[in-house]
Design an enzyme around this catalytic site. Structure first.
Site, PDB file in Angstrom:
ATOM      1  N   PRO A  84       0.715  -1.334   0.061  1.00  9.88           N
ATOM      2  CG  PRO A  84      -0.381  -1.161   2.202  1.00  9.88           C
ATOM      3  CD  PRO A  84       0.693  -2.037   1.394  1.00  9.88           C
ATOM      4  CG  ASP A 101       0.046   1.290 -11.519  1.00  9.44           C
ATOM      5  OD1 ASP A 101      -0.503   0.745 -12.113  1.00  9.44           O
ATOM      6  OD2 ASP A 101       0.417   1.321 -10.137  1.00  9.44           O
ATOM      7  CE  LYS A 122      -6.190   9.173 -12.514  1.00  9.57           C
ATOM      8  NZ  LYS A 122      -7.523   8.901 -12.421  1.00  9.57           N
ATOM      9  CG  MET A 150     -10.723   1.911  -6.512  1.00 11.94           C
ATOM     10  SD  MET A 150     -11.012   1.155  -8.333  1.00 11.94           S
ATOM     11  CE  MET A 150     -11.184  -0.450  -7.811  1.00 11.94           C
TER      12      MET A 150
HETATM   13  N1  SAH Z   1      -4.616  -3.689  -5.968  1.00  9.60           N
HETATM   14  C1  SAH Z   1      -4.853  -2.571  -5.018  1.00  9.60           C
HETATM   15  C2  SAH Z   1      -6.121  -1.811  -4.962  1.00  9.60           C
HETATM   16  C3  SAH Z   1      -6.072  -0.948  -6.482  1.00  9.60           C
HETATM   17  S1  SAH Z   1      -7.645  -0.135  -6.673  1.00  9.60           S
HETATM   18  C4  SAH Z   1      -4.504  -3.177  -3.403  1.00  9.60           C
HETATM   19  O1  SAH Z   1      -4.584  -4.354  -3.458  1.00  9.60           O
HETATM   20  O2  SAH Z   1      -4.359  -2.441  -2.634  1.00  9.60           O
HETATM   21  C5  SAH Z   1      -7.145   1.328  -5.929  1.00  9.60           C
HETATM   22  C6  SAH Z   1      -7.981   1.620  -4.327  1.00  9.60           C
HETATM   23  O3  SAH Z   1      -6.963   0.918  -3.358  1.00  9.60           O
HETATM   24  C7  SAH Z   1      -7.827   3.038  -4.010  1.00  9.60           C
HETATM   25  O4  SAH Z   1      -8.848   3.665  -4.612  1.00  9.60           O
HETATM   26  C8  SAH Z   1      -7.943   2.917  -2.484  1.00  9.60           C
HETATM   27  O5  SAH Z   1      -9.326   2.575  -2.160  1.00  9.60           O
HETATM   28  C9  SAH Z   1      -7.138   1.696  -2.340  1.00  9.60           C
HETATM   29  N2  SAH Z   1      -5.671   2.167  -1.534  1.00  9.60           N
HETATM   30  C10 SAH Z   1      -4.713   1.614  -2.202  1.00  9.60           C
HETATM   31  N3  SAH Z   1      -3.529   2.070  -1.559  1.00  9.60           N
HETATM   32  C11 SAH Z   1      -4.092   2.916  -0.340  1.00  9.60           C
HETATM   33  C12 SAH Z   1      -3.382   3.493   0.467  1.00  9.60           C
HETATM   34  N4  SAH Z   1      -2.162   3.729   0.725  1.00  9.60           N
HETATM   35  N5  SAH Z   1      -4.582   4.220   1.326  1.00  9.60           N
HETATM   36  C13 SAH Z   1      -5.836   4.070   1.096  1.00  9.60           C
HETATM   37  N6  SAH Z   1      -6.180   3.290   0.112  1.00  9.60           N
HETATM   38  C14 SAH Z   1      -5.405   2.853  -0.594  1.00  9.60           C
END
Ligand code: SAH
Length: 354
Positions: free
Chosen positions: A12, A35, A57, A171
């Site tokens: 994360p 990304d 983005k 999301m």
């Molecule tokens: N594949 C990723 C998720 C991708 S969808 C995973 O497994 O974490 C993108 C979403 O992930 C964001 O809209 C948010 O809801 C969440 N997200 C990813 N990193 C985050 C972070 N550091 N803090 C909070 N939400 C996070």
């Protein structure tokens, strides 16, 4: 011969949550395609000489379309490169990782998948929310709050509420109001604890807590932005007792380490252990002066000197390397006294038997 693509989950954000396998692959890749959700700390682990392709983005520019990303991966691999495709969290969980493999599979390009620590579990954990806890829930559901992209996948709130487990929405920031209204319409108890967790595992992580009824208003007031995870369920109440990340001595602090890359890691590790988010931004490069006639001249008359003063471990290293390269006999230093500024410099001399 074609190269290989590694689809790697970056976690994360906190670099400590990158897997060992992911880290090792970053060290050996020819090119890293990443990304916007990949944390700055993790990007700092990519060796400076490795080629990077940013397909995320950024303010003012549009993200690279998915088809183009797929083509970049294919092209790089066909050119024989080892490619790391680095994605936030876990590459398959709402990460479109599968889509990126389709073209590779079609062309017979070898690939491997390295799962990552998903934000769906780790972001709540860093906010002090265990996604399951003893008696209060028998299931966890991870749901996309971004249903506009896939209109066929409308969320069945009634069914979610009936299941009664912890709900984790990814999301979902833009749709928070709609989500909470949907759950209320599906019959959830309006007093059910809920939380929105912004920028989890970074120094700027924030938790806004409330109930399914109050959360949208609170999030608006706090101007919560992306990325954020929304958690709904009894477990949210545990954060009051279990929050820990902000309580670390350097929790909530971002530190930039400007030391030369080779020397930075020890300081970085110490700061991270205290809870800081650390970005390495090497701003100093130390290089030997070569050729160095002044040094050669002084060495030729070394017998006339009373003291040799070292100001840094690097000075010690470069000096002794120079002696080796010029085949200078160390015994000729015998009559000179040595001084070191600082314990590390003294240590560097002692390590070399001086
Ligand atoms: N594949 C990723 C998720 C991708 S969808 C995973 O497994 O974490 C993108 C979403 O992930 C964001 O809209 C948010 O809801 C969440 N997200 C990813 N990193 C985050 C972070 N550091 N803090 C909070 N939400 C996070």
């Amino acid at each position: 011969m074609s190269g290989k693509v590694y689809l790697v989950g970056a976690g994360p954000s906190d670099a400590g949550l990158l897997t060992l396998k992911g880290y090792e692959l970053l060290q050996t890749a020819d090119v890293v395609v990443y990304d916007a959700l990949v944390g700055g700390e993790v990007l700092g682990l990519i060796p400076p000489e490795t080629r990077r392709v940013d397909v995320g983005k950024h303010a003012g520019s549009h993200p690279v379309p998915q088809e183009e990303i797929n083509r970049i991966l294919l092209r790089e691999a066909l050119e024989g490169h080892t490619v790391v495709r680095l994605k936030g969290g876990d590459p398959f969980l709402f990460g479109r990782g599968g889509e990126e493999l389709e073209l590779l599979a079609e062309w017979g390009v070898p690939f491997e998948v390295v799962p990552g620590v998903t934000s769906a579990v780790a972001v709540p954990a860093y906010a002090g929310i265990p996604v399951t806890h003893r008696d209060c829930c028998s299931s966890v559901h991870i749901i996309t709050g971004h249903t506009k992209k896939s209109p066929g996948a409308r969320t069945d709130y009634r069914a979610l509420v009936r299941l009664g487990g912890t709900l984790v929405f990814l999301m979902g920031v833009a749709a928070l109001e709609e989500l909470c209204a949907g759950l209320l319409g599906g019959g959830i108890d309006p007093a059910t604890p809920a939380a929105i967790l912004e920028r989890g595992t970074t120094a700027r992580q924030r938790r806004i807590s409330g109930t399914v009824e109050t959360l949208p208003q609170k999030a608006r007031e706090a101007e919560v932005g992306t990325p954020a995870v929304i958690v709904v369920g009894e477990v949210c109440a545990l954060a009051e007792r279990f929050s820990w990340a902000e309580k670390r001595p350097l929790g909530g602090r971002r530190v930039i380490v400007t030391r030369p890359r080779k020397l930075a890691s020890r300081m970085t590790a110490k700061l991270r252990a205290l809870g800081a988010e650390v970005l390495e931004l090497p701003s100093i490069v130390t290089e030997p002066v070569a050729p160095n006639p002044a040094l050669d001249e002084a060495l030729a008359r070394i017998g006339e000197y009373g003291w040799l003063v070292f100001t840094s471990p690097t000075g010690v290293r470069v000096f002794l390397e120079h002696l080796r390269e010029t085949r200078f006999d160390l015994r000729r230093l015998g009559g000179v006294r040595l001084a070191a500024i600082g314990p590390s410099t003294a240590g560097a001399l002692e390590e070399r038997g001086l």
